[in-house]
Design a protein around this motif. Structure first.
Motif, short mmCIF file in Angstrom:
data_model
loop_
_atom_site.label_atom_id
_atom_site.label_comp_id
_atom_site.label_asym_id
_atom_site.label_seq_id
_atom_site.Cartn_x
_atom_site.Cartn_y
_atom_site.Cartn_z
N ASN A 109 1.93 8.19 3.33
CA ASN A 109 1.79 6.83 2.81
C ASN A 109 0.48 6.72 2.02
N ILE A 110 0.43 7.40 0.88
CA ILE A 110 -0.79 7.43 0.09
C ILE A 110 -1.11 6.04 -0.47
N LYS A 111 -0.08 5.30 -0.84
CA LYS A 111 -0.32 3.94 -1.35
C LYS A 111 -0.96 3.08 -0.27
N GLY A 112 -0.49 3.23 0.96
CA GLY A 112 -1.08 2.48 2.06
C GLY A 112 -2.54 2.85 2.27
N ASP A 113 -2.86 4.15 2.09
CA ASP A 113 -4.24 4.59 2.22
C ASP A 113 -5.12 3.97 1.13
N ILE A 114 -4.60 3.93 -0.08
CA ILE A 114 -5.34 3.32 -1.20
C ILE A 114 -5.56 1.83 -0.94
N ASP A 115 -4.53 1.17 -0.46
CA ASP A 115 -4.67 -0.26 -0.14
C ASP A 115 -5.73 -0.49 0.93
N TYR A 116 -5.81 0.45 1.88
CA TYR A 116 -6.84 0.34 2.93
C TYR A 116 -8.24 0.48 2.33
#
Length: 234
Positions: A109-116
């Motif tokens: 979940n790279i997008k989730g990591d970026i959002d974090y």
């Protein structure tokens, strides 16, 4: 989680780190303080595989990692935000963050990591498409920390995160460091601002000319007369 056993690190014939031992327990925030040239950065480079010890051992989760390559250490859960930020200035903010996720597969979940990362440092979202070299010094430091978090580390090495930053940005960086600790990331913090480092750390080590001179609970070191005189201006 991690312990160093009598490590000795050299730069050619220069003996930079001399029989240094320390340990970091899971969930702790440990500070490493000392004057310029004391060897603090060298200790972090040894842990992250950028400068191998000539003697001694570094043990991470019961594995000897003393001779392990840096990219393998990232896969084991060790990430390093280096002194001087060392971002890729011609790449965008987003591209820098994506480089930090190089160990992850497409299902992650790279997008989730970026959002974090953006939740920690909202200004990076605003600058997402800008070349990293166009950011201010404080924003570049945020990006460096954000990039190091993209590998979802268990142990985060932070080298001088407040160096050269305005007081308001220093406050923001230290707030984020405390948030990361609350989110169960173990942290080894190298910091010139000894007072603020000791204020947020659980324990600390004082390094002098490549040797550990003092160690103990951060609160105790804050009240130590020797530490006050040498590092806290009093």
């Amino acid at each position: 989680m991690l312990r160093a056993e009598n490590i000795n690190v050299y730069y050619d014939q220069i003996h930079a780190i001399k029989d240094v031992s320390f340990d970091i327990k899971e969930g702790e925030l440990v500070a490493l303080i000392g004057a310029n040239g004391a060897g603090k950065t060298t200790v972090l480079r040894a842990i992250s595989g950028l400068q191998r010890p000539r003697r001694g051992k570094i043990i991470y989760k019961d594995n000897d990692i003393s001779d392990m390559e840096a990219h393998r250490l990232v896969k084991l859960g060790i990430s390093h935000s280096p002194e001087g930020r060392q971002i890729f200035s011609r790449l965008t903010v987003l591209e820098n963050l994506l480089i930090g996720a190089f160990i992850k597969n497409k299902q992650s979940n790279i997008k989730g990591d970026i959002d974090y990362i953006y939740s920690l440092f909202p200004v990076l979202k605003d600058r997402e498409k800008l070349p990293a070299g166009a950011l201010s010094g404080g924003e570049q430091q945020m990006l460096s920390i954000g990039r190091s978090l993209m590998s979802s580390p268990k142990l985060l090495l932070l080298d001088e995160p407040s160096l050269g930053l305005a007081p308001l940005l220093v406050e923001k960086i230290f707030e984020v460091i405390q948030t990361l600790k609350k989110n169960n990331i173990t942290i080894l913090l190298v910091e010139q601002n000894a007072y603020q480092a000791l204020e947020i750390a659980d324990r600390a080590y004082v390094l002098e000319s490549g040797v550990v001179k003092l160690h103990g609970a951060a609160r105790d070191l804050l009240n130590n007369s020797e530490v006050k005189k040498a590092y806290l201006g009093g």
